[in-house]
Each structure stands twice: as structure tokens, then as C-alpha cells.
Design an enzyme around this catalytic site. Structure first.
Site, PDB file in Angstrom:
ATOM      1  CG  ASP A   8      -7.859  -1.526   3.369  1.00  0.00           C
ATOM      2  OD1 ASP A   8      -7.383  -2.122   2.724  1.00  0.00           O
ATOM      3  OD2 ASP A   8      -8.366  -0.425   3.905  1.00  0.00           O
ATOM      4  CG  ASP A  10      -5.408   2.956  -0.257  1.00  0.00           C
ATOM      5  OD1 ASP A  10      -4.656   4.021  -0.284  1.00  0.00           O
ATOM      6  OD2 ASP A  10      -5.281   2.069  -0.960  1.00  0.00           O
ATOM      7  CG  ASP A 160     -12.007   1.414   4.501  1.00  0.00           C
ATOM      8  OD1 ASP A 160     -10.995   0.727   4.157  1.00  0.00           O
ATOM      9  OD2 ASP A 160     -12.577   2.332   3.585  1.00  0.00           O
TER      10      ASP A 160
END
Length: 208
Positions: A8, A10, A160
Site C-alpha cells: 500500500d 499512504d 496499514d
């Protein structure tokens, strides 16, 4: 070709929360609405923009808000954004070991490439895959698109949020959840990733 590791963007590779939040707040203000609190915006980062705006302004013109956000963000997307510690070093080592490296993000492809170029991330990756025209995470479409371009079997999904973990599982990858982004360790544990870590060191151990 060796297996692919998908990241991922961001909240995983880059700490971009403040730039995203400021652009989101500015879009609301430009449309004549009050700016939502920073902490409330941050909690939604990683979801599609339309969902984020709908949370605060369900009756507003979503297309106008999204256009205002993108206009501001394009010009100011890396004012505060920085890499998390160890990210570039980890990517360098993994690439040196022969792994294919890709980003799979909810961002539009054009925006993901823009941010990566401005930060100098692009040379560390083999592909940057954004989301456009297909389902967002937690659906696995963006991961499948990245792997198709790489023409490599997927090994790990690193992210995240619970959406990253669920998308990775749905794509048949092992999942590595990091604790410094949007979701806390307690929240990440609810979707049972293979690894939860507060650094990328363990990823290097798992990818010799």
C-alpha cells in the site's frame, strides 16, 4: 522472475496524512462547508474519496468536492509527506534480492504516479498501480492488476489498514500489517494478518 511484494502507499510507505487531510478540509471550505476535524479525516484515510466526503457531507455535490480536492492536492501533495523510517532502505534491499516490487493503492493511478515522482519513490518500484474503474480494497482487484502487469506471482501484501489485509488475503497473498499508519494494532488484529509489525525488519527476514 522472483515473487512480487505489493505495498500500500499512504500510511505504509509514506506518511501523507497531513497533506491528504489539508486537501480534504480545503475542498470542504471551498464548497462552502465547515472543515471537519483533522482526527476525523485521518481515521478515514485509505477509503475512496467519495466515501470520505459522504461521511461528512452526505447531501453535498460529491463530484464537485472530489474535483476541488484533486485540484488542491495535485499542487500540494508533498508539502508535508515523508517516507516512514527504513522504507527506502528496505525497498533497495528487496529489489537487490530480485523481488518484483509494486504499489497497489486506492489513489487514482495518475495521482499515485504524481506523488511517487515528486517524492523520488518511482525508481524503487517496478510498478505503481492505482484504482480506477474497478472495486476498491478490501476487494483484491488492485492487487491482481499490479500482479498482472508485473507478470510475477504474488508473495506478500504490506499495508496499514484492515482493507489492505483483507485485499491481500483475497488475492491469495501473505499479509504483513504495519502499525504506524491508519489502523492500530488492536484493529489490525481483528482481520488476522500473518504478521503485525512496527518496522519492516521482519519483512526482510521473511524475504531472503
Amino acid at each position: 522472475m522472483r515473487s512480487a511484494i505489493v505495498f500500500d502507499l499512504d500510511g505504509t510507505l509514506i506518511d501523507s496524512a497531513r497533506d491528504i487531510t489539508v486537501a480534504f478540509q480545503q475542498a470542504c471550505v471551498n464548497a462552502g462547508h465547515a472543515a471537519p476535524e483533522e482526527e476525523h479525516v485521518r481515521a478515514l484515510i485509505g477509503r475512496p474519496l467519495r466515501e470520505m466526503f459522504h461521511t461528512f457531507l452526505p447531501d453535498a455535490d460529491m463530484d464537485a468536492l472530489i474535483a476541488a480536492y484533486r485540484a488542491y492536492y495535485d499542487e500540494n501533495c508533498t508539502v508535508y509527506t515523508r517516507f516512514y523510517p527504513g522504507v527506502l532502505e528496505t525497498l533497495t534491499i528487496l529489489k537487490g534480492r530480485g523481488y518484483s516490487l509494486a504499489v497497489a493503492t486506492t489513489k487514482y493511478p495518475r495521482v499515485a504516479r504524481l506523488v511517487s515522482e515528486k517524492l523520488g519513490l518511482t525508481p524503487y518500484l517496478d510498478h505503481i498501480q492505482g484504482t480506477e474503474g474497478f472495486a476498491h480494497k478490501p476487494e483484491p482487484d488492485v492487487i491482481f492488476a499490479a500482479l498482472e502487469t508485473l507478470q510475477a506471482p504474488g508473495l506478500w501484501m504490506v499495508g496499514d489498514t484492515t482493507a489492505d489485509v483483507l485485499a491481500g488475503k483475497a488475492a491469495g497473498l501473505k499479509t504483513y500489517a504495519v502499525t504506524w499508519g491508519t489502523h492500530s494494532k488492536d484493529i489490525l488484529e481483528t482481520v488476522h494478518p500473518d504478521v503485525i509489525a512496527d518496522s519492516l525488519d521482519a519483512l526482510l527476514d521473511l524475504c531472503p
